[in-house]
Design a protein around this motif. Structure first.
Motif, short mmCIF file in Angstrom:
data_model
loop_
_atom_site.label_atom_id
_atom_site.label_comp_id
_atom_site.label_asym_id
_atom_site.label_seq_id
_atom_site.Cartn_x
_atom_site.Cartn_y
_atom_site.Cartn_z
N SER A 167 25.80 39.97 54.09
CA SER A 167 26.64 41.15 53.85
C SER A 167 25.75 42.36 53.56
CB SER A 167 27.58 40.89 52.67
OG SER A 167 26.92 41.15 51.45
N THR A 199 26.11 44.30 51.07
CA THR A 199 26.23 44.59 49.65
C THR A 199 24.90 44.41 48.92
OG1 THR A 199 28.51 43.84 49.73
CG2 THR A 199 27.52 44.02 47.55
N TYR A 219 26.47 48.06 37.54
CA TYR A 219 26.93 48.87 38.67
C TYR A 219 26.25 50.25 38.64
CZ TYR A 219 29.77 51.27 42.05
OH TYR A 219 30.15 52.00 43.15
N ASN A 248 23.51 54.20 51.70
CA ASN A 248 24.94 54.18 51.42
C ASN A 248 25.47 52.75 51.58
OD1 ASN A 248 27.48 55.08 50.81
ND2 ASN A 248 27.94 55.74 52.89
N TRP A 249 25.08 51.87 50.66
CA TRP A 249 25.47 50.47 50.71
C TRP A 249 26.63 50.20 49.77
CZ3 TRP A 249 22.98 48.40 54.59
CH2 TRP A 249 21.70 48.85 54.90
N PRO A 250 27.44 49.19 50.08
CA PRO A 250 28.39 48.71 49.06
C PRO A 250 27.58 48.14 47.90
CG PRO A 250 28.85 47.73 51.23
CD PRO A 250 27.55 48.46 51.34
N SER A 308 32.81 46.83 41.28
CA SER A 308 32.51 47.51 42.54
C SER A 308 32.94 48.97 42.38
CB SER A 308 33.25 46.86 43.71
OG SER A 308 34.64 47.20 43.66
N THR A 346 35.58 50.24 43.44
CA THR A 346 37.03 50.35 43.31
C THR A 346 37.69 49.28 42.46
OG1 THR A 346 37.34 49.10 45.35
CG2 THR A 346 37.24 51.51 45.55
#
Length: 162
Positions: free
Chosen positions: A17, A19, A83, A93-95, A123, A125
């Motif tokens: 992923s 992330t 976080y 610009n990664w999750p 995260s 959100t």
């Protein structure tokens, strides 16, 4: 180090992923970190990991939160700190995810309370907090159980939405 096949599969999915993670541990979960590093791709995934074992270290991370060390509130504060740290460390610009894991597992000294753990994943959100009650196993068996739980939760968090 031998990584169980099911864990290796989960970790390969995590590393596949986009992330990026910062992880903070207190009390258990370090085997999960070792497993993450044992599978190729961890340098893409893991920005930083902190083992906050000293009470002062955990207090600094949680901004001196007046909550038990092993609690949902502490795990949440750890994940929030992680976080923010991921935001500071990420190049691109990664999750991002901040992971906080706090646990009380079997020890060689007298301790009040039950063996259990809290895991929080923050995260951009969402915030997910889970609790795990541990059975009367050996310390290493509890560490394995907590680390498996950690890997499964991170895999769910990085999975693309259906």
């Amino acid at each position: 180090m031998i990584v169980p096949n099911d864990i290796a599969t989960q970790i390969s999915a995590i590393h596949a992923s986009p992330t990026r993670l910062v992880l903070v541990f207190a009390g258990a979960g370090s085997l999960g970190l070792a497993w993450l590093h044992a599978i190729a791709g961890s340098s893409r995934t893991i920005l930083e990991a902190v083992d906050a074992y000293a009470p002062r270290s955990l207090a600094d991370i949680t901004d001196h939160l007046a909550a038990p060390a092993v609690s949902a509130a502490t795990a949440q504060a750890m994940a929030t700190w992680a976080y923010r740290r991921a935001q500071a460390l990420s190049e691109g610009n990664w999750p991002l995810l901040g992971v906080g894991l706090t646990a009380a597992i079997r020890t060689d000294r007298q301790r009040r309370g039950t063996d259990h753990a809290f895991l929080a994943i923050q995260s951009a959100t969402t915030l997910n907090i889970e609790h795990l009650a541990l059975s009367q196993q050996s310390r290493i068996e509890q560490e394995i159980q907590v680390s498996r739980w950690l890997i499964a939760a991170v895999e769910r968090a990085v999975a693309p939405a259906p």
